[in-house]
Design a protein around this motif. Structure first.
Motif, short mmCIF file in Angstrom:
data_model
loop_
_atom_site.label_atom_id
_atom_site.label_comp_id
_atom_site.label_asym_id
_atom_site.label_seq_id
_atom_site.Cartn_x
_atom_site.Cartn_y
_atom_site.Cartn_z
N LEU A 19 0.80 -1.22 0.00
CA LEU A 19 0.00 0.00 0.00
C LEU A 19 0.83 1.27 0.00
O LEU A 19 0.31 2.35 -0.26
CB LEU A 19 -0.93 0.02 1.22
N LEU A 20 2.11 1.16 0.31
CA LEU A 20 2.95 2.35 0.45
C LEU A 20 4.14 2.32 -0.49
O LEU A 20 4.75 1.27 -0.71
CB LEU A 20 3.48 2.47 1.89
N LEU A 21 4.48 3.49 -1.02
CA LEU A 21 5.73 3.64 -1.77
C LEU A 21 6.86 3.98 -0.82
O LEU A 21 8.00 3.58 -1.01
CB LEU A 21 5.60 4.75 -2.83
N ALA A 22 6.55 4.75 0.21
CA ALA A 22 7.48 5.15 1.26
C ALA A 22 6.65 5.46 2.49
O ALA A 22 5.42 5.56 2.41
CB ALA A 22 8.30 6.36 0.82
N GLN A 23 7.29 5.65 3.62
CA GLN A 23 6.57 5.96 4.85
C GLN A 23 5.67 7.18 4.65
O GLN A 23 6.14 8.25 4.28
CB GLN A 23 7.56 6.24 5.99
N VAL A 25 3.51 7.65 2.26
CA VAL A 25 3.19 7.90 0.84
C VAL A 25 2.42 6.71 0.29
O VAL A 25 2.98 5.62 0.09
CB VAL A 25 4.46 8.13 -0.01
N ILE A 26 1.12 6.91 0.06
CA ILE A 26 0.24 5.85 -0.42
C ILE A 26 0.51 5.55 -1.89
O ILE A 26 0.67 6.44 -2.71
CB ILE A 26 -1.24 6.25 -0.23
N LYS A 27 0.53 4.26 -2.20
CA LYS A 27 0.66 3.79 -3.59
C LYS A 27 -0.71 3.90 -4.24
O LYS A 27 -1.67 3.25 -3.82
CB LYS A 27 1.14 2.34 -3.58
N PHE A 28 -0.85 4.74 -5.25
CA PHE A 28 -2.14 4.92 -5.92
C PHE A 28 -2.46 3.73 -6.83
O PHE A 28 -1.57 3.06 -7.33
CB PHE A 28 -2.15 6.20 -6.75
N ASP A 49 -6.33 5.98 -3.84
CA ASP A 49 -6.22 7.17 -4.68
C ASP A 49 -5.84 8.36 -3.82
O ASP A 49 -5.57 8.21 -2.63
CB ASP A 49 -7.51 7.43 -5.46
N ILE A 50 -5.83 9.53 -4.40
CA ILE A 50 -5.39 10.74 -3.71
C ILE A 50 -6.29 11.10 -2.53
O ILE A 50 -5.88 11.81 -1.62
CB ILE A 50 -5.29 11.91 -4.71
N PHE A 51 -7.51 10.60 -2.51
CA PHE A 51 -8.46 10.94 -1.46
C PHE A 51 -8.42 10.00 -0.25
O PHE A 51 -9.13 10.19 0.71
CB PHE A 51 -9.88 10.99 -2.03
N HIS A 52 -7.59 8.97 -0.30
CA HIS A 52 -7.48 8.03 0.81
C HIS A 52 -6.74 8.65 1.98
O HIS A 52 -5.78 9.40 1.81
CB HIS A 52 -6.76 6.76 0.36
N TYR A 54 -4.22 8.28 4.86
CA TYR A 54 -3.10 7.46 5.29
C TYR A 54 -3.37 6.89 6.69
O TYR A 54 -3.13 5.70 6.94
CB TYR A 54 -1.81 8.28 5.27
N GLU A 55 -3.86 7.72 7.57
CA GLU A 55 -4.11 7.29 8.96
C GLU A 55 -5.17 6.19 9.03
O GLU A 55 -5.03 5.25 9.80
CB GLU A 55 -4.50 8.49 9.83
N ALA A 56 -6.22 6.31 8.25
CA ALA A 56 -7.28 5.29 8.25
C ALA A 56 -6.74 3.95 7.73
O ALA A 56 -7.02 2.89 8.30
CB ALA A 56 -8.47 5.75 7.41
N LEU A 57 -5.96 4.00 6.64
CA LEU A 57 -5.35 2.78 6.12
C LEU A 57 -4.39 2.17 7.13
O LEU A 57 -4.34 0.95 7.30
CB LEU A 57 -4.63 3.06 4.80
N LYS A 58 -3.65 3.02 7.78
CA LYS A 58 -2.67 2.57 8.78
C LYS A 58 -3.37 1.81 9.91
O LYS A 58 -2.91 0.75 10.35
CB LYS A 58 -1.91 3.77 9.33
N GLU A 59 -4.50 2.34 10.38
CA GLU A 59 -5.25 1.68 11.45
C GLU A 59 -5.79 0.32 11.01
O GLU A 59 -5.70 -0.66 11.75
CB GLU A 59 -6.40 2.57 11.95
N LEU A 60 -6.36 0.26 9.81
CA LEU A 60 -6.85 -1.02 9.30
C LEU A 60 -5.71 -2.01 9.12
O LEU A 60 -5.86 -3.20 9.39
CB LEU A 60 -7.59 -0.81 7.97
N PHE A 61 -4.58 -1.52 8.65
CA PHE A 61 -3.41 -2.37 8.45
C PHE A 61 -2.93 -2.95 9.79
O PHE A 61 -2.64 -4.14 9.89
CB PHE A 61 -2.29 -1.56 7.77
N LYS A 62 -2.87 -2.11 10.81
CA LYS A 62 -2.45 -2.57 12.15
C LYS A 62 -3.38 -3.66 12.68
O LYS A 62 -2.95 -4.57 13.38
CB LYS A 62 -2.43 -1.41 13.14
N LYS A 63 -4.66 -3.55 12.35
CA LYS A 63 -5.65 -4.52 12.81
C LYS A 63 -5.68 -5.77 11.93
O LYS A 63 -6.52 -6.66 12.14
CB LYS A 63 -7.04 -3.88 12.85
#
Length: 100
Positions: A19-23, A25-28, A49-52, A54-63
């Motif tokens: 999901l990430l290109l770098a810390q 930075v979301i991969k579109f 996409d550009i509207f995602h 990062y924090e929400a994805l990070k939380e789901l990823f952690k879970k």
């Protein structure tokens, strides 16, 4: 029903580089599925996409609730070739790059 199609997909638990290109930075254009609260069903397919958030994805990823489709390495190579680095480009160049 004749007009209903059924699809299936092989998915796996997402890794950080899915999901990430770098810390931070979301991969579109990365498709993903989210494991629902019932821990049995999925929502998606979603596409980053550009509207995602990062924090929400990070939380789901952690879970451990984000899953990505299993693809072959050629898909990943094609994706990396499509990436555009917009740093340092003029606004006109950025718009042109995005249109292509």
């Amino acid at each position: 029903m004749d007009d209903v199609l059924y699809i299936s997909a092989q998915i796996r638990l997402a890794k950080g580089n899915d999901l990430l290109l770098a810390q931070g930075v979301i991969k579109f254009d990365q498709p993903y599925y989210v494991l629902n609260d019932d821990l049995e069903t999925f929502s998606g397919v979603h596409v980053t996409d550009i509207f995602h958030s990062y924090e929400a994805l990070k939380e789901l990823f952690k879970k451990k609730r984000i899953y990505v489709p299993i693809t072959n390495s050629n898909d990943y190579i094609d994706y990396r070739l499509k990436q555009v680095d917009l740093k340092g480009l003029s606004e006109k160049s950025k718009i042109q790059s995005i249109k292509n």
